[in-house]
Design a protein around this motif. Structure first.
Motif, PDB file in Angstrom:
ATOM      1  N   LYS A   1       1.011   9.089  -6.317  1.00 58.37           N
ATOM      2  CA  LYS A   1       1.300  10.526  -6.257  1.00 58.37           C
ATOM      3  C   LYS A   1       2.201  10.947  -7.412  1.00 58.37           C
ATOM      4  O   LYS A   1       1.986  11.994  -8.021  1.00 58.37           O
ATOM      5  CB  LYS A   1       1.965  10.893  -4.925  1.00 58.37           C
ATOM      6  N   LEU A   2       3.169  10.120  -7.702  1.00 57.61           N
ATOM      7  CA  LEU A   2       4.109  10.422  -8.777  1.00 57.61           C
ATOM      8  C   LEU A   2       3.399  10.542 -10.119  1.00 57.61           C
ATOM      9  O   LEU A   2       3.581  11.517 -10.849  1.00 57.61           O
ATOM     10  CB  LEU A   2       5.175   9.321  -8.847  1.00 57.61           C
ATOM     11  N   PHE A   3       2.560   9.583 -10.440  1.00 57.08           N
ATOM     12  CA  PHE A   3       1.924   9.580 -11.754  1.00 57.08           C
ATOM     13  C   PHE A   3       0.694  10.476 -11.833  1.00 57.08           C
ATOM     14  O   PHE A   3       0.268  10.829 -12.926  1.00 57.08           O
ATOM     15  CB  PHE A   3       1.626   8.155 -12.199  1.00 57.08           C
ATOM     16  N   LYS A   4       0.151  10.883 -10.706  1.00 55.91           N
ATOM     17  CA  LYS A   4      -0.976  11.812 -10.728  1.00 55.91           C
ATOM     18  C   LYS A   4      -0.548  13.135 -11.361  1.00 55.91           C
ATOM     19  O   LYS A   4      -1.270  13.703 -12.178  1.00 55.91           O
ATOM     20  CB  LYS A   4      -1.504  12.039  -9.313  1.00 55.91           C
ATOM     21  N   ALA A   5       0.619  13.609 -11.002  1.00 48.92           N
ATOM     22  CA  ALA A   5       1.130  14.857 -11.577  1.00 48.92           C
ATOM     23  C   ALA A   5       1.342  14.716 -13.080  1.00 48.92           C
ATOM     24  O   ALA A   5       0.996  15.617 -13.853  1.00 48.92           O
ATOM     25  CB  ALA A   5       2.433  15.254 -10.891  1.00 48.92           C
ATOM     26  N   THR A   6       1.878  13.578 -13.501  1.00 48.89           N
ATOM     27  CA  THR A   6       2.121  13.346 -14.930  1.00 48.89           C
ATOM     28  C   THR A   6       0.812  13.281 -15.697  1.00 48.89           C
ATOM     29  O   THR A   6       0.704  13.833 -16.795  1.00 48.89           O
ATOM     30  CB  THR A   6       2.926  12.038 -15.129  1.00 48.89           C
ATOM     31  N   ARG A   7      -0.198  12.628 -15.130  1.00 52.59           N
ATOM     32  CA  ARG A   7      -1.502  12.570 -15.793  1.00 52.59           C
ATOM     33  C   ARG A   7      -2.093  13.961 -15.948  1.00 52.59           C
ATOM     34  O   ARG A   7      -2.753  14.264 -16.944  1.00 52.59           O
ATOM     35  CB  ARG A   7      -2.459  11.654 -15.024  1.00 52.59           C
ATOM     36  N   GLY A   8      -1.863  14.837 -14.973  1.00 55.26           N
ATOM     37  CA  GLY A   8      -2.346  16.213 -15.061  1.00 55.26           C
ATOM     38  C   GLY A   8      -1.712  16.945 -16.233  1.00 55.26           C
ATOM     39  O   GLY A   8      -2.389  17.683 -16.961  1.00 55.26           O
ATOM     40  N   ILE A   9      -0.426  16.734 -16.435  1.00 53.79           N
ATOM     41  CA  ILE A   9       0.277  17.356 -17.566  1.00 53.79           C
ATOM     42  C   ILE A   9      -0.292  16.836 -18.882  1.00 53.79           C
ATOM     43  O   ILE A   9      -0.575  17.607 -19.805  1.00 53.79           O
ATOM     44  CB  ILE A   9       1.799  17.080 -17.478  1.00 53.79           C
TER      45      ILE A   9
ATOM     46  N   ASP B   1       0.828  -1.211   0.000  1.00 52.55           N
ATOM     47  CA  ASP B   1       0.000   0.000   0.000  1.00 52.55           C
ATOM     48  C   ASP B   1       0.862   1.261   0.000  1.00 52.55           C
ATOM     49  O   ASP B   1       0.564   2.217  -0.719  1.00 52.55           O
ATOM     50  CB  ASP B   1      -0.950   0.022   1.194  1.00 52.55           C
ATOM     51  N   ARG B   2       1.914   1.274   0.799  1.00 55.24           N
ATOM     52  CA  ARG B   2       2.815   2.449   0.818  1.00 55.24           C
ATOM     53  C   ARG B   2       3.458   2.650  -0.542  1.00 55.24           C
ATOM     54  O   ARG B   2       3.558   3.773  -1.041  1.00 55.24           O
ATOM     55  CB  ARG B   2       3.897   2.283   1.886  1.00 55.24           C
ATOM     56  N   MET B   3       3.907   1.549  -1.147  1.00 51.17           N
ATOM     57  CA  MET B   3       4.545   1.638  -2.459  1.00 51.17           C
ATOM     58  C   MET B   3       3.582   2.230  -3.486  1.00 51.17           C
ATOM     59  O   MET B   3       3.931   3.138  -4.234  1.00 51.17           O
ATOM     60  CB  MET B   3       5.016   0.255  -2.922  1.00 51.17           C
ATOM     61  N   TRP B   4       2.352   1.727  -3.512  1.00 50.99           N
ATOM     62  CA  TRP B   4       1.390   2.209  -4.500  1.00 50.99           C
ATOM     63  C   TRP B   4       0.930   3.627  -4.218  1.00 50.99           C
ATOM     64  O   TRP B   4       0.610   4.374  -5.148  1.00 50.99           O
ATOM     65  CB  TRP B   4       0.231   1.230  -4.656  1.00 50.99           C
ATOM     66  N   ALA B   5       0.943   4.036  -2.976  1.00 55.97           N
ATOM     67  CA  ALA B   5       0.618   5.434  -2.658  1.00 55.97           C
ATOM     68  C   ALA B   5       1.702   6.352  -3.227  1.00 55.97           C
ATOM     69  O   ALA B   5       1.397   7.394  -3.819  1.00 55.97           O
ATOM     70  CB  ALA B   5       0.487   5.620  -1.151  1.00 55.97           C
TER      71      ALA B   5
ATOM     72  N   MET C   1       7.532  13.200 -18.096  1.00 53.55           N
ATOM     73  CA  MET C   1       7.200  11.775 -18.206  1.00 53.55           C
ATOM     74  C   MET C   1       8.439  10.915 -18.007  1.00 53.55           C
ATOM     75  O   MET C   1       8.388   9.889 -17.320  1.00 53.55           O
ATOM     76  CB  MET C   1       6.547  11.503 -19.560  1.00 53.55           C
ATOM     77  N   THR C   2       9.555  11.325 -18.586  1.00 53.43           N
ATOM     78  CA  THR C   2      10.803  10.577 -18.431  1.00 53.43           C
ATOM     79  C   THR C   2      11.258  10.601 -16.975  1.00 53.43           C
ATOM     80  O   THR C   2      11.652   9.568 -16.425  1.00 53.43           O
ATOM     81  CB  THR C   2      11.896  11.153 -19.349  1.00 53.43           C
ATOM     82  N   GLU C   3      11.182  11.776 -16.343  1.00 57.21           N
ATOM     83  CA  GLU C   3      11.572  11.888 -14.931  1.00 57.21           C
ATOM     84  C   GLU C   3      10.667  11.029 -14.048  1.00 57.21           C
ATOM     85  O   GLU C   3      11.141  10.414 -13.096  1.00 57.21           O
ATOM     86  CB  GLU C   3      11.531  13.346 -14.485  1.00 57.21           C
ATOM     87  N   ALA C   4       9.392  10.970 -14.370  1.00 57.99           N
ATOM     88  CA  ALA C   4       8.458  10.151 -13.591  1.00 57.99           C
ATOM     89  C   ALA C   4       8.825   8.670 -13.696  1.00 57.99           C
ATOM     90  O   ALA C   4       8.790   7.945 -12.705  1.00 57.99           O
ATOM     91  CB  ALA C   4       7.023  10.389 -14.061  1.00 57.99           C
ATOM     92  N   LYS C   5       9.200   8.243 -14.894  1.00 53.93           N
ATOM     93  CA  LYS C   5       9.607   6.836 -15.065  1.00 53.93           C
ATOM     94  C   LYS C   5      10.881   6.547 -14.276  1.00 53.93           C
ATOM     95  O   LYS C   5      11.019   5.470 -13.684  1.00 53.93           O
ATOM     96  CB  LYS C   5       9.809   6.517 -16.544  1.00 53.93           C
ATOM     97  N   GLU C   6      11.821   7.500 -14.269  1.00 51.90           N
ATOM     98  CA  GLU C   6      13.058   7.318 -13.506  1.00 51.90           C
ATOM     99  C   GLU C   6      12.759   7.229 -12.012  1.00 51.90           C
ATOM    100  O   GLU C   6      13.293   6.361 -11.310  1.00 51.90           O
ATOM    101  CB  GLU C   6      14.024   8.475 -13.779  1.00 51.90           C
ATOM    102  N   LYS C   7      11.891   8.123 -11.532  1.00 58.33           N
ATOM    103  CA  LYS C   7      11.523   8.105 -10.111  1.00 58.33           C
ATOM    104  C   LYS C   7      10.770   6.828  -9.767  1.00 58.33           C
ATOM    105  O   LYS C   7      10.935   6.276  -8.689  1.00 58.33           O
ATOM    106  CB  LYS C   7      10.691   9.338  -9.766  1.00 58.33           C
TER     107      LYS C   7
END
Length: 147
Positions: free
Chosen positions: A62-70, A54-58, A91-97
């Motif tokens: 959060k990480l991909f929510k920002a990318t989806r907004g973009i 659950d912590r991992m998916w949270a 998008m690339t930075e999100a994949k790296e994170k």
């Protein structure tokens, strides 16, 4: 008077949002049970696994929510070349994170799961994603199309 007419619409939106949230929660629980079964999770491992997962998916959410907004802003507007460049970089930075998050949690899972279980967890996630994609495709296009 406007308030009286606006309340039912607001209530419907609120109920719809609640319904989506309930569905998302149920899907997450189903996914967790599916993965637990696939990796042959022992009863002694379950509580910790569910907490860590659950912590991992949270974090990932959060990480991909920002990318989806973009991505949404790009689809809705008339984006410039600069906005596309920024979106690609984000998008690339999100994949790296995301990869960093995965490495971090692989180490945590390895504290109480076997390497085989960690591998099977990744495989089960992929199976689950594929099954959800297949179900959405069938619902969208019906069963008339053959694979």
């Amino acid at each position: 008077l406007a308030l009286i007419f606006a309340l039912p619409a607001f209530s419907q939106k609120s109920q719809s949002r609640e319904k989506r949230e309930d569905m998302r929660r149920e899907m997450h629980e189903f996914k967790m049970k599916f993965i637990a079964q696939e990796i042959e999770l022992q009863e002694s491992q379950q509580k910790r696994f569910f907490e860590v997962y659950d912590r991992m998916w949270a974090e990932r959410g959060k990480l991909f929510k920002a990318t989806r907004g973009i991505e949404k802003r790009l689809r809705e507007g008339n984006p410039s070349e600069q906005e596309y460049t920024e979106a690609c970089r984000a998008m690339t930075e999100a994949k790296e994170k995301d990869a960093e998050i995965e490495k971090k949690y692989d180490a945590i899972f390895s504290e109480f799961l076997t390497s085989k279980q960690v591998y099977k967890m990744k495989d089960a996630e992929e199976k689950f994603r594929n099954k959800m994609h297949e179900m959405r495709h069938k619902r969208r296009f019906g069963n008339s199309r053959k694979k």
